[in-house]
Design a protein around this motif. Structure first.
Motif, PDB file in Angstrom:
ATOM      1  N   ASN A 114      13.429  92.790 -21.130  1.00  0.00           N
ATOM      2  CA  ASN A 114      12.709  93.825 -20.396  1.00  0.00           C
ATOM      3  C   ASN A 114      13.328  95.209 -20.598  1.00  0.00           C
ATOM      4  N   ARG A 115      14.518  95.246 -21.181  1.00  0.00           N
ATOM      5  CA  ARG A 115      15.139  96.498 -21.616  1.00  0.00           C
ATOM      6  C   ARG A 115      15.589  96.319 -23.069  1.00  0.00           C
ATOM      7  N   PHE A 116      15.179  97.214 -23.924  1.00  0.00           N
ATOM      8  CA  PHE A 116      15.438  97.046 -25.354  1.00  0.00           C
ATOM      9  C   PHE A 116      15.372  98.411 -26.037  1.00  0.00           C
ATOM     10  N   SER A 117      15.839  98.456 -27.259  1.00  0.00           N
ATOM     11  CA  SER A 117      15.784  99.664 -28.077  1.00  0.00           C
ATOM     12  C   SER A 117      14.564  99.596 -28.989  1.00  0.00           C
ATOM     13  N   LEU A 118      13.783 100.648 -28.998  1.00  0.00           N
ATOM     14  CA  LEU A 118      12.585 100.672 -29.840  1.00  0.00           C
ATOM     15  C   LEU A 118      12.933 100.645 -31.322  1.00  0.00           C
ATOM     16  N   ASN A 119      14.118 101.087 -31.638  1.00  0.00           N
ATOM     17  CA  ASN A 119      14.533 101.067 -33.039  1.00  0.00           C
ATOM     18  C   ASN A 119      14.867  99.655 -33.508  1.00  0.00           C
ATOM     19  N   GLU A 120      15.159  98.756 -32.571  1.00  0.00           N
ATOM     20  CA  GLU A 120      15.571  97.408 -32.941  1.00  0.00           C
ATOM     21  C   GLU A 120      14.463  96.373 -32.747  1.00  0.00           C
ATOM     22  N   ARG A 121      13.501  96.668 -31.885  1.00  0.00           N
ATOM     23  CA  ARG A 121      12.470  95.665 -31.594  1.00  0.00           C
ATOM     24  C   ARG A 121      11.085  96.269 -31.750  1.00  0.00           C
ATOM     25  N   ARG A 122      10.253  95.561 -32.496  1.00  0.00           N
ATOM     26  CA  ARG A 122       8.874  95.946 -32.676  1.00  0.00           C
ATOM     27  C   ARG A 122       7.927  95.201 -31.737  1.00  0.00           C
ATOM     28  N   GLU A 123       8.463  94.215 -31.107  1.00  0.00           N
ATOM     29  CA  GLU A 123       7.657  93.434 -30.153  1.00  0.00           C
ATOM     30  C   GLU A 123       8.583  92.682 -29.205  1.00  0.00           C
ATOM     31  N   VAL A 124       8.031  92.289 -28.063  1.00  0.00           N
ATOM     32  CA  VAL A 124       8.760  91.513 -27.060  1.00  0.00           C
ATOM     33  C   VAL A 124       7.962  90.251 -26.767  1.00  0.00           C
ATOM     34  N   THR A 125       8.619  89.285 -26.137  1.00  0.00           N
ATOM     35  CA  THR A 125       7.990  87.988 -25.856  1.00  0.00           C
ATOM     36  C   THR A 125       7.526  87.929 -24.404  1.00  0.00           C
ATOM     37  N   ALA A 126       6.262  87.596 -24.195  1.00  0.00           N
ATOM     38  CA  ALA A 126       5.698  87.432 -22.853  1.00  0.00           C
ATOM     39  C   ALA A 126       5.400  85.957 -22.623  1.00  0.00           C
ATOM     40  N   THR A 127       5.932  85.406 -21.538  1.00  0.00           N
ATOM     41  CA  THR A 127       5.707  84.002 -21.184  1.00  0.00           C
ATOM     42  C   THR A 127       4.926  83.945 -19.874  1.00  0.00           C
ATOM     43  N   TYR A 128       3.722  83.425 -19.963  1.00  0.00           N
ATOM     44  CA  TYR A 128       2.827  83.356 -18.811  1.00  0.00           C
ATOM     45  C   TYR A 128       2.660  81.895 -18.399  1.00  0.00           C
ATOM     46  N   THR A 129       2.819  81.617 -17.094  1.00  0.00           N
ATOM     47  CA  THR A 129       2.813  80.244 -16.590  1.00  0.00           C
ATOM     48  C   THR A 129       1.870  80.123 -15.403  1.00  0.00           C
ATOM     49  N   ILE A 130       1.091  79.040 -15.398  1.00  0.00           N
ATOM     50  CA  ILE A 130       0.263  78.672 -14.240  1.00  0.00           C
ATOM     51  C   ILE A 130       0.763  77.325 -13.741  1.00  0.00           C
ATOM     52  N   ARG A 131       1.104  77.263 -12.460  1.00  0.00           N
ATOM     53  CA  ARG A 131       1.690  76.051 -11.881  1.00  0.00           C
ATOM     54  C   ARG A 131       0.766  75.472 -10.822  1.00  0.00           C
ATOM     55  N   ASN A 132       0.524  74.162 -10.926  1.00  0.00           N
ATOM     56  CA  ASN A 132      -0.268  73.438  -9.935  1.00  0.00           C
ATOM     57  C   ASN A 132       0.678  72.828  -8.909  1.00  0.00           C
ATOM     58  N   ASN A 133       0.711  73.388  -7.697  1.00  0.00           N
ATOM     59  CA  ASN A 133       1.622  72.919  -6.646  1.00  0.00           C
ATOM     60  C   ASN A 133       1.001  71.872  -5.737  1.00  0.00           C
ATOM     61  N   THR A 134      -0.234  71.472  -5.996  1.00  0.00           N
ATOM     62  CA  THR A 134      -0.913  70.507  -5.148  1.00  0.00           C
ATOM     63  C   THR A 134      -0.681  69.082  -5.650  1.00  0.00           C
TER      64      THR A 134
END
Length: 224
Positions: A114-134
């Motif tokens: 969530n904090r990075f250098s633009l010179n070192e990273r062209r993209e970041v990883t997003a992990t999206y989760t849906i949890r069934n608690n029932t």
């Protein structure tokens, strides 16, 4: 001589017997009868009269004072048990003593780093989760082959990247099943080409399933 003395004694006792008060016979019913209290006694207190006196002292009409009749039926609304239950019910009416339950379905999003250098990273990883608690199977229906979407917003709120823009999806309807107490997870990459150092960006991820609930989750990133 003895006869004269005996006659004198008998003659002397007759006036005493004549002065004795006659005793009336008492029946068996009267012997065991419960006598009413003497209202003239200083120890006699009538509950209704006491309430009337108290009401008059307070300036309240006696008729407005409630009279409690104690029922013989334990299930009645005026029984002692019912009054105790009513007292504690009113006292703890705002307290929830039941089990604490969470939301039936939850979603989450993490962006790494969530904090990075633009010179070192062209993209970041997003992990999206849906949890069934029932304890039931959860079904998510989709109008197309697309399951999620991810938007990236600049500090002003404008969308600078839409994950689904450069992707194609099947037009066939789809179905995703999540078992009880399990989750489904999507991991995608977000480009950073439109970001500027020192500014905070908001990333929104949500399900594209049919229905009102899209399980939106948000996260922020700040490039350096």
């Amino acid at each position: 001589m003895k006869r004269c003395l005996l006659m004198a004694v008998v003659a002397g006792t007759l006036p005493l017997a004549a002065q004795t008060t006659p005793v009336s016979p008492v029946s068996d019913v009267e012997a065991f009868a419960v006598r009413a209290p003497d209202e003239a006694s200083p120890f006699f207190i009538d509950s209704r009269r006491a309430r009337s006196v108290a009401a008059a002292t307070a300036g309240i009409a006696a008729e407005s004072q409630p009279v409690t009749d104690f029922p013989r039926n334990r299930g009645s609304d005026n029984s002692a048990g019912a009054q105790i239950r009513s007292f504690f019910t009113g006292m703890f009416s705002s307290v929830n003593l039941g089990p604490i339950r969470g939301e039936p379905v939850t979603s989450s999003l993490t962006v790494e780093p969530n904090r990075f250098s633009l010179n070192e990273r062209r993209e970041v990883t997003a992990t999206y989760t849906i949890r069934n608690n029932t304890r039931r199977i959860m079904r998510l229906e989709y109008p197309t082959g697309q399951r999620i979407d991810i938007f990236t917003h600049d500090p002003s709120g404008a969308v600078i990247d839409k994950w689904s823009d450069d992707r194609s999806f099947d037009e066939q309807e789809g179905l995703v099943v999540i078992n009880p107490r399990e989750r489904i997870e999507y991991q995608e990459r977000i480009p950073t080409r439109e970001m500027k150092p020192g500014q905070t960006y908001r990333v929104d991820a949500f399900s594209t399933s049919a229905g009102d609930e899209n399980f939106l989750s948000q996260q922020t990133v700040t490039p350096e």
